[in-house]
Design a protein around this motif. Structure first.
Motif, short mmCIF file in Angstrom:
data_model
loop_
_atom_site.label_atom_id
_atom_site.label_comp_id
_atom_site.label_asym_id
_atom_site.label_seq_id
_atom_site.Cartn_x
_atom_site.Cartn_y
_atom_site.Cartn_z
N VAL B 248 45.29 22.67 51.03
CA VAL B 248 44.70 23.85 50.38
C VAL B 248 43.44 24.22 51.14
O VAL B 248 42.65 23.34 51.51
CB VAL B 248 44.38 23.55 48.90
N HIS B 252 39.35 27.75 48.85
CA HIS B 252 40.24 28.25 47.80
C HIS B 252 39.54 28.07 46.45
O HIS B 252 39.01 26.99 46.18
CB HIS B 252 41.56 27.48 47.82
N THR B 255 39.27 24.69 44.30
CA THR B 255 39.85 23.52 44.97
C THR B 255 38.86 22.36 45.02
O THR B 255 37.67 22.55 45.20
CB THR B 255 40.33 23.87 46.40
N THR B 257 40.15 19.65 46.76
CA THR B 257 40.81 18.86 47.78
C THR B 257 40.48 19.43 49.17
O THR B 257 41.32 20.02 49.81
CB THR B 257 42.33 18.85 47.58
#
Lengths: 522, 386
Positions: B248, B252, B255, B257
């Motif tokens: 990702v 984003h 997010t 991650t």
């Protein structure tokens, strides 16, 4: 001692230097003095011919000088005074704890003692006095708690941690104070009246955040987090004016064996393998050092001296995003005649503030943002030669005033200047009637004028944004684009208006800590 | 160049310039949308399209990718700031792959840069980055122009790709350099690209002439269209991670991650000694200690599916991000996002089956993972030499 070699293509390469400080304003002098005191071979480079940045003495009329840039001190970092022994280097207070006289549109006046914690006792109205006492107690406690956060832009995680550790009632109050408009906080604490109008004015003074806008109470919190000679929230007039602070910092730097070089502009900062390696001078030649502390404006340091193509996009965006809309204007007047009687001089021996009514203040911010000169301005005025009798003339008297809010103008024409001057005078007349008849000389100093005299950009002297925005910006700017060995203490790393020196201290401390840890100093 | 994840919700996807040609060629009539553009998932059958691309040649509509023409005296510096591709070192006609990173070294997207002339470059990215390009151009003498709407793009993949082009009237001057030619009166630029291990050529030409070129390739070149589903198998076989699926983007919304180049298996696209690029300083602090790793696994069980847990030493260490049945190796090939410290070679995948419900999986070397491995070994050798 530095080592000098010829540079291919002309100029010289100077080595054997431990640290270079770019910009000799109060923050730059502070950083240089700290580095010098730590035993680092330090060079301080200033592009202009004057040391001290915007703060310097200028002659208004023969025998009468005014201090450009600042006229009072309120947030000068006590740690800098102690560490650099500024009292020994010449800092003393002509007026240590200035009382303030507020003037209002309806002709009323209010006097507030310089020691705010004691001021409530002087209130005639018992209800107002006790409300003010509670307000001051609560705000001073919160301001003292926030002080470390104002000295340096602490990471968000540290602030959250500190908030969690704070007692629940204080944490709730901090939350309220940091988010709410000044108007809302004052409405919650104080009854309607002159006191509220006066404090509303204080909260919006020299800030781009209007008192009715969110986060605006932080401006007052920042001011009252400062302390002068151990007195929280006080204002002082130094002997010789604010320029005396800069002179003392310069002496401290010289005593620390800092090599101060005026009229030596820096063209670029050399970066080798992500490490600051020295500077390229405007006149040719290089000075190489593993530590660079930059005290100039972020746009100049990062966009011009390093170059847009060498800094991260997010960092560039943060330091270039703000477009100033508001500024303060300084007006210095030499007045015919000198007040001799003690009573009059007693009245003049104060900080004089004209506080427009709430609605007028709201309108003033809106007008200034729209590029119009507002009818009503907040005015802070002092009579420097009354506060500091050593500087007084025999035939003339000096009045220094700061007016806020004015529209930010990069290059104001003569008509705009005349309009601003007329409006400031009209507002001064509200508490000093017929002053216009006594004016002999006048000097209007707008952001563009101060910038010209310091070879800076006008926007560097615009009104700072809200404290919350300043903290966010200082956090980014303080990272100096993650260039190792480069430390930043320019305008974007400072929090609050006025001489503070905390950013210079923190930049130097960070440099010393890193050098000690990594052993990168020469 | 890899397509990003398919759109989750798009009310009315736009038609690419090649939509009419693709629609008429689509027997299966299965569509999806990518970046808001309609794309065919399958034309005839996935297997048929896959084998055509592997053994012969296939053409794909690449109109859903984001394309920018970058002009100016400092265009190369601008691109080497925005992406990790070594734009200043490219000769005219040369292309290079890279990544787009945020300030902390987190991967935002993949990128491909081609030098078309001294001061004109083509930047291709899976997703649009208009704001980032606008910000990155401040203080740099370069101008970026979004040409997505103005051009059409066809990818020709497979061992017969150059044959197809020759038949259509275009000859490439060399395998590694871009060229331009006039095909049936249409000014067309061609640049070599790689879709995983498959060699290919991307043709870029004015959108108005899209159907002319497509028809020419189909009739003269005898090339069949390939849909997204078959391309997905080729992508996974080649080891190319897909933005939005296998990782990702670091920016984003929401997010948590964030992934570094090393963590998505592409450290060779962002070497720390390539000169300055956005995010390199941040990357320097995190590059040496990847916490996750995107690995390719071969699994001897067709029930594997994205999201399935991955085990190593009996403990869950990650999950499958994407997988496909590979007709080439007769196994499922899967991308798995696993915890780095494990460093295992043998894994187990959870499958919907009775009992333990796990099947064995092994690390599978792809062309991309081979590049990453060679890069890491070279870096280690340099480190040891120092």
């Amino acid at each position: 001692m530095s080592d000098v070699q010829d540079k291919p293509g002309g100029g010289r390469i100077e080595g054997g230097i431990d640290a270079i400080v770019i910009g000799a304003d109060a923050e730059g002098l502070t950083a240089a003095a700290y580095l010098g005191r730590a035993g680092y071979n330090t060079i301080l480079l200033e592009a202009g011919v004057e040391i001290g940045g915007a703060v310097c003495a200028r002659e208004l009329s023969p025998g009468l000088s005014y201090v450009d840039g600042e006229h009072l001190i309120s947030i000068l970092d006590p740690a800098v005074i102690a560490d650099l022994d500024l009292y020994r280097h010449g800092v003393s207070y002509a007026a240590r704890c200035l009382d303030t006289a507020y003037f209002f549109e309806d002709g009323k006046t209010l006097q507030l003692g310089g020691d705010l914690q004691m001021a409530a006792a002087a209130f005639d109205d018992e209800e107002a006095g006790s409300a003010f006492q509670k307000f001051i107690t609560d705000v001073f406690e919160a301001a003292a708690f926030c002080r470390p956060g104002f000295e340096t832009a602490a990471p968000a995680s540290d602030i959250e941690k500190a908030m969690r550790a704070a007692p629940r009632s204080l944490a709730a109050r901090l939350n309220f104070f940091s988010l709410a408009p000044a108007q809302e906080v004052l409405d919650a604490y104080l009854p309607d009246g002159c006191l509220k109008t006066a404090l509303l004015c204080e909260a919006g003074f020299r800030s781009a955040a209007a008192p009715h806008e969110p986060f605006s109470f932080m401006t007052l919190l920042r001011r009252w987090a400062g302390e002068i000679a151990g007195l929280q929230g006080a204002c002082a007039y130094p002997q010789g004016g604010a320029v005396a602070v800069v002179t003392a910092l310069r002496r401290a730097a010289q005593a620390a064996k800092v090599d101060i070089r005026a009229a030596t502009g820096v063209a670029s900062i050399l970066i080798e393998q992500d490490h600051a390696a020295g500077v390229e001078l405007e006149g040719g030649g290089q000075i190489r050092a593993p530590i660079i502390v930059a005290a100039g404006a972020a746009r100049r340091v990062f966009m011009e001296m390093i170059g847009a193509a060498n800094i991260d996009i997010g960092f560039q965006r943060a330091i270039t995003a703000a477009q100033p809309q508001l500024a303060s204007g300084h007006l210095h007047l030499s007045l015919k005649g000198v007040a001799r009687d003690e009573k009059t001089r007693g009245h003049m021996n104060r900080r004089l503030v004209y506080a427009p009514p709430r609605e007028a203040l709201r309108r003033a911010f809106a007008d200034a943002r729209a590029g119009r000169v507002p009818d009503d301005l907040m005015i802070e005025a002092v009579f420097p030669d009354v506060l500091d009798e050593e500087t007084g003339g025999d035939r003339m008297q000096l009045l220094s005033a700061i007016a806020h809010p004015l529209p930010f103008d990069e290059n104001p024409n003569a008509d705009r200047r005349a309009e601003i001057e007329k409006t400031i005078l009209a507002n001064i007349e509200k508490f000093a009637p017929d002053i216009e008849d006594r004016i002999k000389e006048r000097a209007l100093r707008l952001a563009s004028d101060i910038a010209k005299s310091t070879s800076a950009l006008a926007q560097d002297y615009a009104a700072p944004p809200s404290i919350i925005e300043q903290v966010a910006l200082a956090r980014v700017a303080g990272s100096a684009g993650y260039v190792s060995g480069l430390y930043f203490c320019g305008r974007e790393a400072r929090i609050g208006a006025g001489i503070s020196c905390a950013a210079g201290r923190m930049a130097a401390k960070a440099a010393l800590y890193e050098a000690k840890r990594g052993g990168r100093a020469a | 160049m890899i397509f990003p994840a398919e759109d989750v919700i798009v009310d009315s996807p736009r038609a690419t310039p090649l939509y009419a040609a693709a629609a008429s060629a689509s027997e299966a009539n299965i569509w999806t949308s990518v970046n808001g553009w309609s794309l065919a998932r399958v034309f005839t059958s996935v297997e048929k399209e896959y084998h055509a691309a592997k053994n012969s040649a296939a053409i794909a509509d690449l109109g859903a990718l984001s394309r920018w023409a970058v002009r100016g005296p400092e265009a190369a510096q601008f691109l080497s700031r925005i992406t990790t591709a070594p734009a200043p070192r490219l000769g005219v006609g040369e292309s290079a792959r890279g990544l787009i990173l945020d300030g902390d070294g987190g991967v935002l997207d993949l990128a491909e840069v081609s030098r078309l002339s001294d001061d004109l470059f083509l930047l291709t990215t899976p997703t649009a980055h208009a704001r980032r390009l606008q910000l990155g151009a401040r203080g740099v003498d370069a101008l970026g122009e979004d040409i997505c709407e103005a051009v059409a793009a066809i990818g020709v993949f497979g061992p017969r790709a150059s044959e197809v082009l020759s038949a259509a009237g275009m000859k490439m001057p060399g395998e590694d350099v871009a060229a331009s030619a006039v095909v049936r009166g249409v000014e067309t630029a061609a640049r070599p690209i790689q879709f995983g291990a498959l060699p290919g050529v991307e043709l870029i030409f004015p959108a108005a002439d899209a159907l002319t070129i497509w028809e020419r390739l189909v009739r003269r070149g005898k090339a069949g269209p390939i849909g997204l589903d078959a391309m997905e198998i080729l992508r996974i076989e080649s080891g190319a991670p897909r933005p939005g699926v296998d990782f990702v983007a670091a920016d984003h919304p929401g997010t948590t991650t964030r992934r570094t180049p090393a963590e998505i298996g592409l450290p060779h696209l962002a070497p720390l000694d390539r000169g300055w690029y956005n995010g390199r300083r941040g990357l320097r602090y995190v590059a040496t200690r990847p916490e996750r790793r995107l690995v390719t696994l071969s699994v001897d069980d067709e029930r594997s599916m994205p999201g399935a847990a991955v085990y190593a030493g009996g403990k869950p260490v990650g999950r499958i991000t994407s997988c496909a049945w590979s007709p080439a190796i007769k196994r499922v090939v899967a991308f798995a996002d696993v915890a780095r410290p494990v460093g295992a070679k043998d894994y187990e995948i959870a499958v919907p089956a009775p009992g333990e419900g796990r099947v064995a999986a092994k690390l599978y070397e792809t062309p991309e993972s081979a590049l990453a491995k060679a890069f890491r070994e070279a870096q280690d050798a340099v480190g040891n030499a120092r």
